[in-house]
Design a protein around this motif. Structure first.
Motif, short mmCIF file in Angstrom:
data_model
loop_
_atom_site.label_atom_id
_atom_site.label_comp_id
_atom_site.label_asym_id
_atom_site.label_seq_id
_atom_site.Cartn_x
_atom_site.Cartn_y
_atom_site.Cartn_z
N VAL A 36 -6.80 -39.41 11.46
CA VAL A 36 -8.10 -40.00 12.09
C VAL A 36 -9.31 -39.94 11.00
O VAL A 36 -9.47 -38.94 10.67
N CYS A 37 -9.96 -40.82 11.20
CA CYS A 37 -11.25 -40.96 10.19
C CYS A 37 -12.18 -39.76 10.97
O CYS A 37 -12.54 -40.00 12.03
N ALA A 38 -12.73 -39.22 10.20
CA ALA A 38 -13.71 -38.15 10.82
C ALA A 38 -15.03 -38.56 10.94
O ALA A 38 -15.86 -38.01 11.84
N ARG A 39 -15.26 -39.89 10.72
CA ARG A 39 -16.41 -40.38 10.77
C ARG A 39 -16.66 -41.35 11.87
O ARG A 39 -17.51 -41.13 12.77
N CYS A 40 -15.67 -42.27 11.98
CA CYS A 40 -15.74 -43.40 12.94
C CYS A 40 -14.49 -43.21 14.04
O CYS A 40 -14.63 -43.99 15.04
N GLY A 41 -13.43 -42.47 13.73
CA GLY A 41 -12.42 -42.19 14.88
C GLY A 41 -11.25 -43.20 14.57
O GLY A 41 -10.40 -42.93 15.57
N THR A 42 -11.33 -44.12 13.78
CA THR A 42 -10.19 -44.71 13.31
C THR A 42 -9.11 -44.17 13.02
O THR A 42 -8.95 -43.24 12.36
N SER A 43 -7.75 -44.51 13.63
CA SER A 43 -6.58 -43.74 13.50
C SER A 43 -5.53 -44.75 12.66
O SER A 43 -5.72 -45.75 12.62
N ALA A 44 -4.66 -43.96 11.80
CA ALA A 44 -3.70 -44.59 10.89
C ALA A 44 -2.40 -43.86 11.28
O ALA A 44 -2.50 -42.62 11.37
N PRO A 45 -1.31 -44.80 11.08
CA PRO A 45 -0.17 -43.82 11.24
C PRO A 45 0.35 -43.05 10.10
O PRO A 45 1.17 -42.28 10.22
N GLY A 46 -0.36 -43.08 9.07
CA GLY A 46 0.24 -42.21 7.97
C GLY A 46 -1.14 -42.13 7.00
O GLY A 46 -2.12 -42.84 7.03
N PRO A 47 -0.98 -41.65 5.68
CA PRO A 47 -1.82 -41.69 4.65
C PRO A 47 -2.03 -42.84 4.35
O PRO A 47 -1.16 -43.58 3.86
N ARG A 48 -3.16 -43.18 3.94
CA ARG A 48 -3.22 -44.79 3.56
C ARG A 48 -4.13 -44.48 1.94
O ARG A 48 -4.92 -43.68 1.74
N PRO A 49 -3.64 -45.31 0.94
CA PRO A 49 -4.17 -45.36 -0.15
C PRO A 49 -5.54 -45.53 -0.43
O PRO A 49 -6.09 -45.21 -1.36
N THR A 50 -6.23 -46.34 0.43
CA THR A 50 -7.84 -46.74 0.30
C THR A 50 -8.58 -45.79 1.14
O THR A 50 -9.90 -45.90 1.00
N TRP A 51 -8.13 -44.72 1.86
CA TRP A 51 -8.79 -43.80 2.31
C TRP A 51 -9.17 -42.51 1.38
O TRP A 51 -8.68 -42.35 0.48
N THR A 52 -10.44 -41.97 2.03
CA THR A 52 -10.90 -40.72 0.95
C THR A 52 -10.54 -39.48 1.78
O THR A 52 -10.80 -39.42 3.31
N CYS A 53 -10.30 -38.59 1.07
CA CYS A 53 -9.82 -37.21 1.60
C CYS A 53 -10.92 -36.06 1.00
O CYS A 53 -11.38 -36.19 -0.19
N SER A 54 -11.56 -35.54 1.92
CA SER A 54 -12.42 -34.67 1.46
C SER A 54 -12.64 -33.09 2.02
O SER A 54 -12.09 -32.80 3.28
N VAL A 55 -12.44 -32.17 1.36
CA VAL A 55 -12.40 -30.73 1.85
C VAL A 55 -13.65 -30.20 1.83
O VAL A 55 -14.32 -29.93 1.06
#
Length: 74
Positions: free
Chosen positions: A26-45
């Motif tokens: 789930v996107c931490a900003r807008c709440g959009t969900s995806a069924p799995g990791p997407r190559p266009t999404w960003t991951c931040s720790v």
């Protein structure tokens, strides 16, 4: 019967999550969900917690992400 972690018959492992639960992000900003990791999404720790941001939110906040600002700042 409950066994202690020191007991030899205890595996000490947590129950396996459902496949759907483990794959859904789930996107931490807008709440959009995806069924799995997407190559266009960003991951931040941030503070040891992994946050995923959808491609729209990542594009909108690219400069802050590249500047390594915590998402609370943007």
């Amino acid at each position: 019967m409950t066994s202690l972690p020191e007991d030899s018959d205890s595996t000490g492992t947590a129950p396996e999550p459902d496949a759907d639960e483990a794959e859904k992000i789930v996107c931490a900003r807008c709440g959009t969900s995806a069924p799995g990791p997407r190559p266009t999404w960003t991951c931040s720790v941030e503070n040891g917690i992994r946050h995923y941001f959808c491609d729209n939110c990542a594009r909108d906040n690219l400069r802050a992400i590249e500047g390594r600002l915590d998402s609370a700042w943007w």
